[in-house]
Write an enzyme that holds these catalytic residues in place. Structure first.
Site, PDB file in Angstrom:
ATOM      1  N   CYS A  94       0.874  -1.177   0.000  1.00 15.29           N
ATOM      2  CA  CYS A  94       0.000   0.000   0.000  1.00 15.29           C
ATOM      3  C   CYS A  94       0.909   1.225   0.000  1.00 15.29           C
ATOM      4  O   CYS A  94       1.645   1.461   0.962  1.00 15.29           O
ATOM      5  CB  CYS A  94      -0.879  -0.035   1.256  1.00 15.29           C
ATOM      6  SG  CYS A  94      -1.859   1.440   1.468  1.00 15.29           S
ATOM      7  N   CYS A 101      -1.628  14.910   3.564  1.00 17.15           N
ATOM      8  CA  CYS A 101      -2.696  15.017   2.563  1.00 17.15           C
ATOM      9  C   CYS A 101      -3.443  16.336   2.757  1.00 17.15           C
ATOM     10  O   CYS A 101      -3.747  16.716   3.885  1.00 17.15           O
ATOM     11  CB  CYS A 101      -3.666  13.846   2.703  1.00 17.15           C
ATOM     12  SG  CYS A 101      -4.982  13.874   1.475  1.00 17.15           S
ATOM     13  N   CYS A 105      -9.876  14.755   5.422  1.00 19.03           N
ATOM     14  CA  CYS A 105     -11.077  14.038   5.869  1.00 19.03           C
ATOM     15  C   CYS A 105     -11.012  13.889   7.394  1.00 19.03           C
ATOM     16  O   CYS A 105      -9.940  13.615   7.947  1.00 19.03           O
ATOM     17  CB  CYS A 105     -11.162  12.678   5.196  1.00 19.03           C
ATOM     18  SG  CYS A 105     -11.216  12.807   3.396  1.00 19.03           S
ATOM     19  N   CYS A 108      -9.549  10.775   9.242  1.00 14.40           N
ATOM     20  CA  CYS A 108      -8.294  10.227   8.706  1.00 14.40           C
ATOM     21  C   CYS A 108      -7.077  10.860   9.367  1.00 14.40           C
ATOM     22  O   CYS A 108      -6.909  12.080   9.339  1.00 14.40           O
ATOM     23  CB  CYS A 108      -8.271  10.457   7.198  1.00 14.40           C
ATOM     24  SG  CYS A 108      -6.710  10.004   6.430  1.00 14.40           S
TER      25      CYS A 108
HETATM   26  S1  SF4 Z   1      -8.978   9.688   3.508  1.00 10.71           S
HETATM   27 FE1  SF4 Z   1      -7.123  10.695   4.271  1.00 10.71          FE
HETATM   28  S2  SF4 Z   1      -5.575  10.317   2.734  1.00 10.71           S
HETATM   29 FE2  SF4 Z   1      -7.582   9.904   1.776  1.00 10.71          FE
HETATM   30  S3  SF4 Z   1      -8.179  11.849   0.827  1.00 10.71           S
HETATM   31 FE3  SF4 Z   1      -9.068  11.859   2.881  1.00 10.71          FE
HETATM   32  S4  SF4 Z   1      -7.530  12.900   4.134  1.00 10.71           S
HETATM   33 FE4  SF4 Z   1      -6.495  12.306   2.247  1.00 10.71          FE
END
Ligand code: SF4
Length: 334
Positions: A94, A101, A105, A108
């Protein structure tokens, strides 16, 4: 990575074939092991091309030995995490395509650490090569690659596409397109552009909510800019054209998206699609204010999907104990 060297030193074509074979297929551990090249050429190689672009490696392996998480750093000092998942018939890497990022989200851990840097094609490839070498030492083969680590692959489009082409190329890693999965939080315009390339890789959508409103609450950045209806329309068109199954990732968050009415809404949303819903129970992470679903709620959720004919699995999320599971990649040493 080799083309400029070929040109600069006017090397014959077969040198490139030897290079690709040794580096990608045989998984050599240093340029010194490239014995098909004479020492003088190897010296040039050492001078011109770094064996890996990553540094300061730290590995942590789960107690059952199935999952290894790698923490490494780019030349600029930004952290990257990569995970190897071993199963009896396949070994999956992975990869991360960014350090951190920008999508943020709410559930996350990567999103919560913020955005550090886009990874270039070589930095993504070197994560895969690292674990190809680890597996070789275990007399195992690398079989699958998933773009589900740190970062949104479609927001690092060119580097991700270039890497996928190298993974598929039979002279390089030679892994079938069917064994590669790109997971996206749902950037519609970029997804259309990606699908138009016809690379044949599997597509996974991080859905996580059965309606626009809830998606905007838990994945505000991507959901506000990309309407769920548009996303589903794009996927429907793709499916009509290719007949390919789409995987939807659905992270179960207690009392947020895991009730029976959410399950019914999800079933309605995906009716008439060839799809698989991959349910993943939330892994608790420091600083993230969600909780995992209870077994009773998960069972109830799945029962409704089953009744409505929606194929679903409850994915065993590898590596929870070492923070290597979905949504947990955020530079903790484990
Ligand atoms: S889940 Fe995490 S890694 Fe994926 S787009 Fe959302 S913030 Fe980014």
């Amino acid at each position: 990575m080799i083309d400029f060297l070929m040109e600069r030193y006017n090397l014959p074509k077969y040198r490139k074939e030897q290079f690709l074979k040794a580096f990608f297929q045989e998984g050599i551990n240093s340029w010194d092991e490239m014995t098909t090249w004479p020492t003088s050429l190897r010296d040039i190689l050492k001078k011109e091309i770094p064996f890996t672009t990553l540094q300061n490696f730290t590995e942590v392996t789960s107690r059952d030995g199935r999952t290894t998480k790698l923490l490494s750093y780019t030349q600029d000092g930004y952290p990257i995490e990569t995970v190897l998942m071993r199963a009896p018939k396949r070994n999956t890497v992975c990869v991360s395509c960014m350090s951190g990022c920008p999508v943020g989200c709410k559930f996350c851990a990567t999103g919560q650490m913020g955005f550090k840097e886009q990874l270039d094609h070589r930095e993504i490839l070197d994560q895969i090569m690292y674990f190809k070498r680890v597996l070789k030492k275990e007399s195992k083969e690398l079989t699958n690659v998933v773009f589900m680590g740190m970062g949104e692959p479609l927001l690092n489009f060119d580097n991700v596409v270039k890497t996928i082409k190298d993974i598929i190329d039979p002279r390089m890693l030679g892994i079938s397109h069917r064994k590669i999965t790109l997971s996206t939080a749902g950037y519609v315009k970029e997804l259309e552009k990606f699908l138009a390339l016809n690379l044949g890789v599997k597509i996974a959508i991080s859905l996580h909510a059965p309606n626009q409103q809830l998606r905007e609450e838990i994945m505000p950045t991507v959901a506000k800019a990309n309407n769920l209806k548009d996303l589903l329309l794009t996927l429907k068109r793709y499916q009509l054209r290719t007949n390919k199954r789409i995987t939807y990732e659905y992270l179960l968050l207690r009392d947020i998206n895991d009730t029976s009415s959410h399950a019914k809404e999800l079933a309605k949303l995906l009716r008439n699609q060839i799809c698989l819903v991959n349910l993943i129970n939330f892994n608790e992470s420091e600083g993230i204010d969600f909780r995992p679903s209870s077994k009773k709620d998960i069972d109830g959720f799945r029962r409704i999907l089953d009744q409505q004919g929606i194929t679903n699995t409850l994915r065993y999320s590898f590596g929870g104990e070492i923070s290597a599971a979905c949504g947990q990649l955020a530079k903790k040493s484990g």
